[in-house]
Design a protein around this motif. Structure first.
Motif, PDB file in Angstrom:
ATOM      1  N   ASN A  10     -20.012   2.202  13.632  1.00 60.99           N
ATOM      2  CA  ASN A  10     -20.868   1.123  13.102  1.00 60.99           C
ATOM      3  C   ASN A  10     -21.148   1.508  11.586  1.00 60.99           C
ATOM      4  O   ASN A  10     -21.830   0.690  10.871  1.00 60.99           O
ATOM      5  N   ASN A  11     -20.312   2.382  11.030  1.00 62.40           N
ATOM      6  CA  ASN A  11     -20.707   2.950   9.571  1.00 62.40           C
ATOM      7  C   ASN A  11     -19.331   2.571   8.748  1.00 62.40           C
ATOM      8  O   ASN A  11     -18.516   3.226   8.840  1.00 62.40           O
ATOM      9  N   ASN A  12     -19.330   1.195   8.254  1.00 59.12           N
ATOM     10  CA  ASN A  12     -18.145   0.987   7.359  1.00 59.12           C
ATOM     11  C   ASN A  12     -16.872   1.090   7.872  1.00 59.12           C
ATOM     12  O   ASN A  12     -15.951   1.852   7.376  1.00 59.12           O
ATOM     13  N   PRO A  13     -16.637   0.407   9.152  1.00 61.91           N
ATOM     14  CA  PRO A  13     -15.578   0.501  10.077  1.00 61.91           C
ATOM     15  C   PRO A  13     -14.474  -0.166   8.967  1.00 61.91           C
ATOM     16  O   PRO A  13     -14.351  -0.746   8.049  1.00 61.91           O
ATOM     17  N   VAL A  14     -12.973   0.788   9.283  1.00 64.72           N
ATOM     18  CA  VAL A  14     -12.104   0.268   8.660  1.00 64.72           C
ATOM     19  C   VAL A  14     -10.774  -0.379   9.583  1.00 64.72           C
ATOM     20  O   VAL A  14     -10.858  -0.078  10.767  1.00 64.72           O
ATOM     21  N   GLY A  15      -9.899  -1.074   9.201  1.00 66.10           N
ATOM     22  CA  GLY A  15      -8.841  -1.623   9.817  1.00 66.10           C
ATOM     23  C   GLY A  15      -7.523  -1.445   9.068  1.00 66.10           C
ATOM     24  O   GLY A  15      -7.249  -1.386   7.784  1.00 66.10           O
ATOM     25  N   TYR A  16      -6.678  -1.371   9.889  1.00 66.75           N
ATOM     26  CA  TYR A  16      -5.066  -1.104   9.427  1.00 66.75           C
ATOM     27  C   TYR A  16      -4.109  -2.210  10.303  1.00 66.75           C
ATOM     28  O   TYR A  16      -4.372  -2.282  11.215  1.00 66.75           O
ATOM     29  N   ILE A  17      -3.216  -2.378   9.404  1.00 64.19           N
ATOM     30  CA  ILE A  17      -1.994  -3.345   9.946  1.00 64.19           C
ATOM     31  C   ILE A  17      -0.767  -2.543   9.609  1.00 64.19           C
ATOM     32  O   ILE A  17      -0.557  -2.226   8.221  1.00 64.19           O
ATOM     33  N   PHE A  18       0.343  -2.218  10.437  1.00 62.50           N
ATOM     34  CA  PHE A  18       1.367  -1.506  10.214  1.00 62.50           C
ATOM     35  C   PHE A  18       2.523  -2.682  11.001  1.00 62.50           C
ATOM     36  O   PHE A  18       2.301  -3.160  12.062  1.00 62.50           O
ATOM     37  N   ALA A  19       3.812  -2.622   9.985  1.00 63.00           N
ATOM     38  CA  ALA A  19       4.817  -3.479  10.715  1.00 63.00           C
ATOM     39  C   ALA A  19       5.916  -2.482  11.492  1.00 63.00           C
ATOM     40  O   ALA A  19       5.886  -1.274  10.901  1.00 63.00           O
ATOM     41  N   ALA A  20       6.077  -2.927  12.241  1.00 64.97           N
ATOM     42  CA  ALA A  20       7.382  -2.019  12.963  1.00 64.97           C
ATOM     43  C   ALA A  20       8.503  -1.791  12.138  1.00 64.97           C
ATOM     44  O   ALA A  20       9.135  -2.742  11.501  1.00 64.97           O
ATOM     45  N   LYS A  21       9.148  -0.724  12.362  1.00 72.25           N
ATOM     46  CA  LYS A  21      10.424  -0.515  12.028  1.00 72.25           C
ATOM     47  C   LYS A  21      11.569  -1.523  12.367  1.00 72.25           C
ATOM     48  O   LYS A  21      11.467  -1.940  13.720  1.00 72.25           O
ATOM     49  N   PRO A  22      12.324  -1.783  11.752  1.00 69.96           N
ATOM     50  CA  PRO A  22      13.631  -2.724  12.021  1.00 69.96           C
ATOM     51  C   PRO A  22      14.167  -2.296  13.242  1.00 69.96           C
ATOM     52  O   PRO A  22      14.440  -1.211  13.614  1.00 69.96           O
ATOM     53  N   ARG A  23      14.798  -3.000  14.115  1.00 64.49           N
ATOM     54  CA  ARG A  23      15.453  -2.831  15.249  1.00 64.49           C
ATOM     55  C   ARG A  23      16.871  -3.360  15.249  1.00 64.49           C
ATOM     56  O   ARG A  23      16.982  -4.512  14.814  1.00 64.49           O
ATOM     57  N   ASP A  24      17.955  -2.596  15.895  1.00 65.76           N
ATOM     58  CA  ASP A  24      19.198  -3.102  15.921  1.00 65.76           C
ATOM     59  C   ASP A  24      19.383  -3.799  17.181  1.00 65.76           C
ATOM     60  O   ASP A  24      20.468  -4.755  17.336  1.00 65.76           O
ATOM     61  N   GLU A  25      18.488  -3.981  18.124  1.00 68.85           N
ATOM     62  CA  GLU A  25      18.675  -4.476  19.426  1.00 68.85           C
ATOM     63  C   GLU A  25      17.326  -4.923  19.948  1.00 68.85           C
ATOM     64  O   GLU A  25      16.338  -4.286  19.657  1.00 68.85           O
ATOM     65  N   ASP A  26      17.384  -5.655  21.063  1.00 71.61           N
ATOM     66  CA  ASP A  26      16.263  -6.012  21.634  1.00 71.61           C
ATOM     67  C   ASP A  26      16.050  -4.848  22.439  1.00 71.61           C
ATOM     68  O   ASP A  26      16.616  -3.781  23.066  1.00 71.61           O
ATOM     69  N   THR A  27      14.555  -4.407  22.611  1.00 68.32           N
ATOM     70  CA  THR A  27      14.021  -3.157  23.442  1.00 68.32           C
ATOM     71  C   THR A  27      12.569  -3.226  23.589  1.00 68.32           C
ATOM     72  O   THR A  27      11.960  -4.115  23.345  1.00 68.32           O
TER      73      THR A  27
END
Length: 83
Positions: free
Chosen positions: A22-39
């Motif tokens: 409740n005290n100045n909450p922060v948020g983050y967004i991170f992108a996934a590393k590239p993938r060579d195949e479906d997983t």
């Protein structure tokens, strides 16, 4: 992170962390590393995050997992402690 579905190699995957504070909450967004195949395993490099407890959401091509809600406590999960 293992997810409940197969993520295509060309799909965009993001990780959202929202601090449970409740005290100045922060948020983050991170992108996934590239993938060579479906997983089902997606790797998110997580850097420079303030210690604390965070709600966690994964978004694949714009669709994201829902947060768990407790009527008395609001959003309760899924969560992770960092620090």
């Amino acid at each position: 992170m293992e997810v409940d579905l197969t993520v295509g190699s060309q799909q965009r995957a993001l990780l959202f962390l929202n601090e449970r504070s409740n005290n100045n909450p922060v948020g983050y967004i991170f992108a996934a590393k590239p993938r060579d195949e479906d997983t089902k395993v997606v790797v998110f490099p997580i850097l420079d995050v303030k210690a604390g407890e965070y709600l966690v959401r994964v978004q694949i091509d714009g669709a994201e997992n829902p947060l768990e809600v407790d009527g008395d406590n609001g959003y309760v999960g899924p969560s992770v402690a960092i620090g």
